[in-house]
Every structure is written in C-alpha cells, then in structure tokens.
Design a protein around this motif. Sequence first.
Motif, PDB file in Angstrom:
ATOM      1  N   ALA A 159     -13.528  45.196  27.713  1.00  0.00           N
ATOM      2  CA  ALA A 159     -12.959  44.211  26.748  1.00  0.00           C
ATOM      3  C   ALA A 159     -12.163  44.479  25.702  1.00  0.00           C
ATOM      4  CB  ALA A 159     -14.301  43.325  26.431  1.00  0.00           C
ATOM      5  N   VAL A 160     -12.445  45.847  25.128  1.00  0.00           N
ATOM      6  CA  VAL A 160     -11.592  46.175  24.058  1.00  0.00           C
ATOM      7  C   VAL A 160     -10.124  46.494  24.664  1.00  0.00           C
ATOM      8  CG1 VAL A 160     -11.084  48.392  22.874  1.00  0.00           C
ATOM      9  CG2 VAL A 160     -13.249  47.078  22.609  1.00  0.00           C
ATOM     10  N   SER A 161     -10.032  46.915  25.719  1.00  0.00           N
ATOM     11  CA  SER A 161      -8.749  47.327  26.362  1.00  0.00           C
ATOM     12  C   SER A 161      -7.760  46.032  26.579  1.00  0.00           C
ATOM     13  CB  SER A 161      -8.735  48.172  27.633  1.00  0.00           C
ATOM     14  OG  SER A 161      -8.917  47.280  28.590  1.00  0.00           O
ATOM     15  N   GLN A 162      -8.434  45.097  26.792  1.00  0.00           N
ATOM     16  CA  GLN A 162      -7.698  43.857  26.787  1.00  0.00           C
ATOM     17  C   GLN A 162      -7.519  42.795  25.656  1.00  0.00           C
ATOM     18  OE1 GLN A 162      -6.527  43.370  29.917  1.00  0.00           O
ATOM     19  NE2 GLN A 162      -7.451  45.241  30.576  1.00  0.00           N
ATOM     20  N   ASN A 163      -8.319  43.076  24.585  1.00  0.00           N
ATOM     21  CA  ASN A 163      -8.288  42.435  23.039  1.00  0.00           C
ATOM     22  C   ASN A 163      -8.209  43.613  21.907  1.00  0.00           C
ATOM     23  OD1 ASN A 163      -8.958  39.503  24.248  1.00  0.00           O
ATOM     24  ND2 ASN A 163     -10.382  41.008  25.126  1.00  0.00           N
ATOM     25  N   LEU A 164      -7.255  44.392  21.967  1.00  0.00           N
ATOM     26  CA  LEU A 164      -7.307  45.395  20.996  1.00  0.00           C
ATOM     27  C   LEU A 164      -7.549  44.939  19.666  1.00  0.00           C
ATOM     28  CD1 LEU A 164      -4.612  48.187  21.650  1.00  0.00           C
ATOM     29  CD2 LEU A 164      -6.779  48.146  22.087  1.00  0.00           C
ATOM     30  N   GLY A 165      -8.379  45.231  18.823  1.00  0.00           N
ATOM     31  CA  GLY A 165      -8.513  45.180  17.594  1.00  0.00           C
ATOM     32  C   GLY A 165      -9.113  43.734  17.241  1.00  0.00           C
ATOM     33  N   ARG A 166      -9.397  43.206  18.389  1.00  0.00           N
ATOM     34  CA  ARG A 166      -9.728  41.632  18.365  1.00  0.00           C
ATOM     35  C   ARG A 166     -11.248  41.326  18.443  1.00  0.00           C
ATOM     36  NH1 ARG A 166      -6.479  38.391  21.552  1.00  0.00           N
ATOM     37  NH2 ARG A 166      -5.406  40.112  22.197  1.00  0.00           N
ATOM     38  N   VAL A 167     -11.849  42.186  19.405  1.00  0.00           N
ATOM     39  CA  VAL A 167     -13.107  42.204  19.644  1.00  0.00           C
ATOM     40  C   VAL A 167     -13.884  43.607  19.441  1.00  0.00           C
ATOM     41  CG1 VAL A 167     -13.215  40.306  21.320  1.00  0.00           C
ATOM     42  CG2 VAL A 167     -13.034  42.815  22.046  1.00  0.00           C
ATOM     43  N   TYR A 168     -14.863  43.789  19.118  1.00  0.00           N
ATOM     44  CA  TYR A 168     -15.621  44.920  18.971  1.00  0.00           C
ATOM     45  C   TYR A 168     -14.983  46.285  18.324  1.00  0.00           C
ATOM     46  CZ  TYR A 168     -17.904  42.650  23.007  1.00  0.00           C
ATOM     47  OH  TYR A 168     -18.530  41.748  23.644  1.00  0.00           O
ATOM     48  N   ASN A 169     -14.790  45.911  17.045  1.00  0.00           N
ATOM     49  CA  ASN A 169     -13.943  46.874  16.300  1.00  0.00           C
ATOM     50  C   ASN A 169     -14.844  47.357  15.227  1.00  0.00           C
ATOM     51  OD1 ASN A 169     -11.895  48.898  16.213  1.00  0.00           O
ATOM     52  ND2 ASN A 169     -10.718  47.385  14.741  1.00  0.00           N
ATOM     53  N   PRO A 170     -15.200  48.774  15.317  1.00  0.00           N
ATOM     54  CA  PRO A 170     -14.657  49.549  16.306  1.00  0.00           C
ATOM     55  C   PRO A 170     -15.949  49.597  17.282  1.00  0.00           C
ATOM     56  CG  PRO A 170     -16.251  50.573  14.365  1.00  0.00           C
ATOM     57  CD  PRO A 170     -15.811  49.197  14.019  1.00  0.00           C
ATOM     58  N   LEU A 171     -15.480  50.262  18.461  1.00  0.00           N
ATOM     59  CA  LEU A 171     -16.332  50.314  19.479  1.00  0.00           C
ATOM     60  C   LEU A 171     -16.965  51.856  19.424  1.00  0.00           C
ATOM     61  CD1 LEU A 171     -17.892  49.415  22.308  1.00  0.00           C
ATOM     62  CD2 LEU A 171     -15.792  50.272  23.280  1.00  0.00           C
TER      63      LEU A 171
END
Length: 475
Positions: A159-171
Amino acid sequence: MQLIWDEFLKIIKEEAGSQVVETWFKAVYLKHWEATTKTVILQAPNQFVCNWIKNHYLNLIKTHLTRLLHTQEIKVEFTTLTQNEEKDKKNIFPAAPLINQKQETKQISSNHLPSVISTKNNLPTKKNNVFPGRLNGKYTFDSFVVGPCNSLAHAAAYAVSQNLGRVYNPLFIYGGTGLGKTHLLHAIGNEVKKNMPNLTVYYETSDNFINNFINSIRFDKHEKFRQKYQNLDLFLLDDIQFFSNKKQTQESFFHIFNLLFEQKKQIVFSSDTFPQEIAGLQNRLKSRLECGLVADIQTPDIETKIAILKKKADLHNIPASDDILELIASKSISNIRELEGALIRVGAFASLTNQPLTYKLAQKVLINFKENGNEQEDDTLILNKILKILSKHYSVSIPELRSHKRSKNIAAVRQISFYLMKKLTFCSLKAIGDFVGGRDHSTVIHAIDKIEKLIQQDPQFAKKLKIIEEEISLN
Ligand code: ADP
Ligand code: MG
C-alpha cells in the motif's frame, strides 16, 4: 560459484559486520575454483582492495571457503580487473566500494577503520534521481511469498509503495532476524523506482547512517549530510535498533525525520523489535516511529516455508524435488536466510560433487545442518554416531578406536571412521583427527585416500560401507 560466494558473504556479514561486506567484499568475486590444486581465485577491482583483504581477512576467507567447498587446506590467489574488464564490471557491481584511493589510504591508515569511506564517493552519482546500487533488484514484491506470518507487513508495504506519503507514514516493520524485513524495504523501493523513476529513493542500513553521520561530524560536513536526506522522496531505513544508545545520531536523525515528515515524504523503518522495546532510544523518537503503522512479521509456518523454498530453488536454479523442499522445511529453522542457506548447501553439494540431487543426498547434507545455531553440538553428535555404528558393525570398542593401538583390525576401522567423518560432516581434518584420539591431519588424509581406493577396488567393501552410511544418515 556465485552461490558459494553469496553464502560466504552472508557468513562474513554476520561475523565481521555488514560494513565490512559492503566496503570490501562486495567488490570481490569468486572467479574460479581449481579443484585439482584446491585453489580459489578471487578477483578484486584493484590492488588496493586486494592487499587490504589479504592482510585483514585471509584467514576468514580460508576457514569459510574451505568448509563451503567441502574440502581442506585451500589456497587463495587474487587477481585484479584489467582496465577493460573494469569497464564491463561496473554494471555488475554497482554497489562496489567506490573508493577514492588516495583519500581512503590516508583515512584508513589514521583510523584503521575500513568503514571510513568518503561519503561523497560512497554515494553513487545521482542520475535520474535514484541511487543505483542501493537497492537489491532481486528483493521485489513478486519474489516475496505471502503467508499468514507476514501478510500484514506485506499488505502495508505494498500500500505504501502505491501511495507514497499518503498512507501509513511512517511504516514501521518489525520481526526476528531473517524473516524478510530487508526484503520488504527493498521491494517498496524497487516498486517505486519502477513506477515513478523520477522520485528519489534511498535505502540505507542504520549502521551505515551512523557511520556517515560520524564521518560528517569528523570531516565537518554535517550540513551537507543533512541536505542529502532533505531531498528524498522515499527513505528506507533498515534495522533502526542500531540507533540504541547513539544519542547524537538520534538527535540528528530526529531533525531529518521531522523535515521529511512535514513535507509528507515517505519513511519506512525496520527493526528487530517493537519501537517501545528498543533500548536506549529517546522517547520522542519512539513516539515518532510508531505514529504511523507498526506491522510485525512472525515466524513462518511450514506451508509458507515450503512455498518460499520453491521460489528460492527456482531463483537459484536448484533442481530440488518437492520432497527435498519439505525435508528442508521440516528442519526446525525459522530464519528464512538459514532455510535458504540449507537449500543452497544441498544444491552446491550435489553440483560440486557431481551427484544427482536426490532425497538421500539431501538427507546426508542436512544431517548436521545447524539448527538454531547449534552446529558444534550437531557435529559432535554425528561424529559420535559414526564411532558407535562402526563399533557395532566391526565389533571394536569406541575406546579402542580412540586408543593408540595399532592392531590391523582396529586401525582399519579407525581409517573407515576418518573417511565417513569427512564425508558426512563439515568438520576439518584436524577436528576429525582430534576427535579420534588426537591423530594429526596427514594421518587422516592418508586414511581417507586408502579407503577411497579400497572402495574402487573392492565392491563388497563398498557395499558394506554404503549400508553403514545409510544407517548413520537415517539414525
Ligand atoms: P531480515 O531483514 O528480516 O533479517 P531478510 O529480508 O534479509 O530478513 O530475509 C532473509 C532472506 O530470506 C532473504 O534472502 C529474503 O529474500 C528471504 N525471505 C524472507 N522472507 C521471504 C518471503 N516471504 N518470501 C521470499 N523470500 C523471503
Ligand atoms: Mg535485514
């Protein structure tokens, strides 16, 4: 050869640290193995690297390659790249230590630290805003097997790789050693590089960050150090538990984190424990680490282990059948790196000894494979088993085998024990000689030669030995 060398690098990484591997060994490769003269030829990019490795790591190389090549007393020779080859190799070793020789020599002689490398030269040039060589192209989402143990971490990473900085930040991904944390970090990086080549992606291990930070202070380049991170779009920081008790590094990192976070730049961490459990970490940093999503990776179940082994067998071209993969998975190894090591060992053994990879062979190779890091104990176990079974078959007692009695019968069985110990364990000749009453290694070599000849000449003897061997393997 590549498999053996990869396996060797993993061992060195554990023994000498990843910095040593990154700095010195990544630039070297196992060019040739000459079985008849027992000579390994290693190729280094230049004389400087050659000399450094020779002076500092020759014994380590000999010890581990001897074992991995399943032989004894290897010779190690070095060659360097010719200029033409050097041009070609640059593509193959993008992560080679790009050493500025003059500066390097100066720094090393004053510090004795191979990790002290000019940060400027250590960073690949920034073409297309990516740092080539920092990402391992093999660690992708495609090559990652998803099972119940890692599905949360995998889903979050994707999910992070598809939505950089927009979900789960930081992971924040945490889990035990060898369970796939680094793989997932690289997978995110590779996916982003593939879909958005203009973004600046940077992967780094925490110990590398610490070293670079220390160097930036030492060489008065701290501002430059900080700037480098400010411009990243995706920062993948591996093994952050190493920040433990590094107060100044934490301080510096805290600011870098805030800068990136405020700009909504994606940050991904890995660690071997949950943020709260990292000892010696400032509370304010702990709370930053867990303010996004914290996802764990658990130890894999047997189905996931088999699925991973299948993938790795394809990847390394090891023709292992399903029952062999199940055998490996059934060993009590949960660390996937070790699981892969067991598979590679089986494949390498078959190919180096020119034997087909059968279930029986795998059994033999794995008979003393270290489970839970207990190699020493397992080796002793099998050495004892060999003496016990021989003593039963030939009616000679174990103390007699270990004694200095030279009666023909005892000496012959003793020689068989040397042969079997060499064949069925990864013990050195010296260890074998020591185990059987303190014989020197030339006695052991002589005995092994003799038994090998006897096997050729006497089919009856060969048959009996085979039965004994099977009994030892299956016990
Ligand atoms: P960690 O960073 O957690 O110590 P790594 O990411 O280095 O572990 O993984 C160790 C090895 O195991 C690597 O070769 C990696 O590709 C492999 N591995 C771990 N998990 C998986 C998985 N789910 N699928 C495929 N390979 C895996
Ligand atoms: Mg890792």
